[in-house]
Write an enzyme that holds these catalytic residues in place. Sequence first.
Site, PDB file in Angstrom:
ATOM      1  N   LYS A 112     -14.322 -39.777 -14.734  1.00  0.00           N
ATOM      2  CA  LYS A 112     -15.717 -39.785 -14.265  1.00  0.00           C
ATOM      3  C   LYS A 112     -16.145 -41.192 -13.848  1.00  0.00           C
ATOM      4  O   LYS A 112     -16.873 -41.374 -12.877  1.00  0.00           O
ATOM      5  CB  LYS A 112     -16.655 -39.281 -15.375  1.00  0.00           C
ATOM      6  CG  LYS A 112     -16.709 -37.775 -15.512  1.00  0.00           C
ATOM      7  CD  LYS A 112     -17.720 -37.178 -14.550  1.00  0.00           C
ATOM      8  CE  LYS A 112     -17.950 -35.698 -14.680  1.00  0.00           C
ATOM      9  NZ  LYS A 112     -16.864 -34.801 -14.911  1.00  0.00           N
ATOM     10  N   LYS A 193      -7.139 -28.291 -12.389  1.00  0.00           N
ATOM     11  CA  LYS A 193      -7.471 -27.322 -13.448  1.00  0.00           C
ATOM     12  C   LYS A 193      -8.573 -26.373 -12.972  1.00  0.00           C
ATOM     13  O   LYS A 193      -9.486 -26.803 -12.271  1.00  0.00           O
ATOM     14  CB  LYS A 193      -7.959 -28.123 -14.671  1.00  0.00           C
ATOM     15  CG  LYS A 193      -8.191 -27.319 -15.910  1.00  0.00           C
ATOM     16  CD  LYS A 193      -8.832 -28.165 -17.002  1.00  0.00           C
ATOM     17  CE  LYS A 193     -10.309 -28.336 -16.788  1.00  0.00           C
ATOM     18  NZ  LYS A 193     -11.074 -28.776 -17.939  1.00  0.00           N
ATOM     19  N   LYS A 196     -15.075 -24.781 -15.038  1.00  0.00           N
ATOM     20  CA  LYS A 196     -16.385 -24.159 -14.862  1.00  0.00           C
ATOM     21  C   LYS A 196     -17.372 -25.080 -14.158  1.00  0.00           C
ATOM     22  O   LYS A 196     -18.404 -24.647 -13.686  1.00  0.00           O
ATOM     23  CB  LYS A 196     -16.959 -23.662 -16.195  1.00  0.00           C
ATOM     24  CG  LYS A 196     -17.103 -24.737 -17.274  1.00  0.00           C
ATOM     25  CD  LYS A 196     -17.737 -24.159 -18.513  1.00  0.00           C
ATOM     26  CE  LYS A 196     -17.023 -24.488 -19.805  1.00  0.00           C
ATOM     27  NZ  LYS A 196     -16.833 -25.894 -20.119  1.00  0.00           N
TER      28      LYS A 196
END
Length: 330
Positions: A112, A193, A196
């Site tokens: 991040k 990956k 969500k």
Amino acid sequence: MKKRMISGIKPTGQLTLGNYIGALKPFVQSQQDYDLSVFIANLHCVTMPIDPQELETNLKDALAFYLAAGLNPETTDIFLQTDVHEIAQLGFIMNCLTPMGELNRMTQYKDKKDTGMSLSGGFYTYPTLMASDILIHQADFVPVGEDQKQHVELTRDLAERFNNRFGETFKIPEPVIPKVGSKIMSLQDPSKKMSKSDKEGDKGVIYLKEDIKSIRKKIMSAVTDSENKVQYQPETQPGVANLLTIYASLKEITVKQAEEHFAQSRYGDFKKEVANVVCDEIEKIQNKYDEVIESDFLSKVLEDGANKVRPQAQETLRLVQEKMGMDWKR
Ligand code: TYM
């Protein structure tokens, strides 16, 4: 006595097939043999900005999906992280015992940070709160997908360090990673990956709450390759390998057996069969979800779960404070 197991999910978005295969399904499979606690990590959910209404929906849905997938609140303690106040307190203590250098090495933070996003202190100390989640329950095992392994390893290091410095206090937990399906990949970009946090509508992600027709469509249009041979070659055929993994996990067979099953299949037929298995499993879960989502039973499940785990959390925190000399008056 049964060994203790704990794990959590952070529903910052709708739960995905990856969450189901890497975590929810293994939780359900473990609940007979272990003293299992599963929580909803609502503190971790606010480490990045999130819309309050969306968060409320996701939290309620996560609980409904826990139950719909087969977690039994009679045997599994299901609770909301913030209902056990001791977790955040131990989390702060864990922060104080963790050098910043160690937090800098956490891959989730590194990924991040490199995007240039503005990150909160809560996000930075995410792994130490996770250590608290686990250690406060004196858990033996932590079932997680591959991406959470580094966090459980940090947890083990912190526990060992604490025990060496202040005397035996924490049990050293072990990660339990599923043999098949520990990292389900995106259907559109199998080097990534399935996550969500991908934008809703992303063709690479399957959500547990998604319309069955749309799920089928996504699997039928999953990226494959031009080999036209169904075989497990994650390096050269990552899309096919991912579909084989999904199939094997849901059928509870090995990847090798799945590979043998499809040895003569063309990609179209292969995908159709994978789609059938995924759609059947998710449809069953959705039917149960529809039954539980409107019941008042949901908040009772969380209340009972928190009441069951709280005494251990209080005991661990008390011991930690005593060992650290923080509570002279007792
Ligand atoms: P979260 O919410 O990202 O994911 C929940 C669980 O699902 C697994 N998972 C996957 N498994 C296979 N393939 C995928 N594509 C996939 N995506 C997610 C994750 O590995 C995880 O097991 N930090 C945690 C929540 C947490 C926690 C804890 C877990 C907070 N405290 C203490 C265990 C113990 C998280 O964000 O998981």
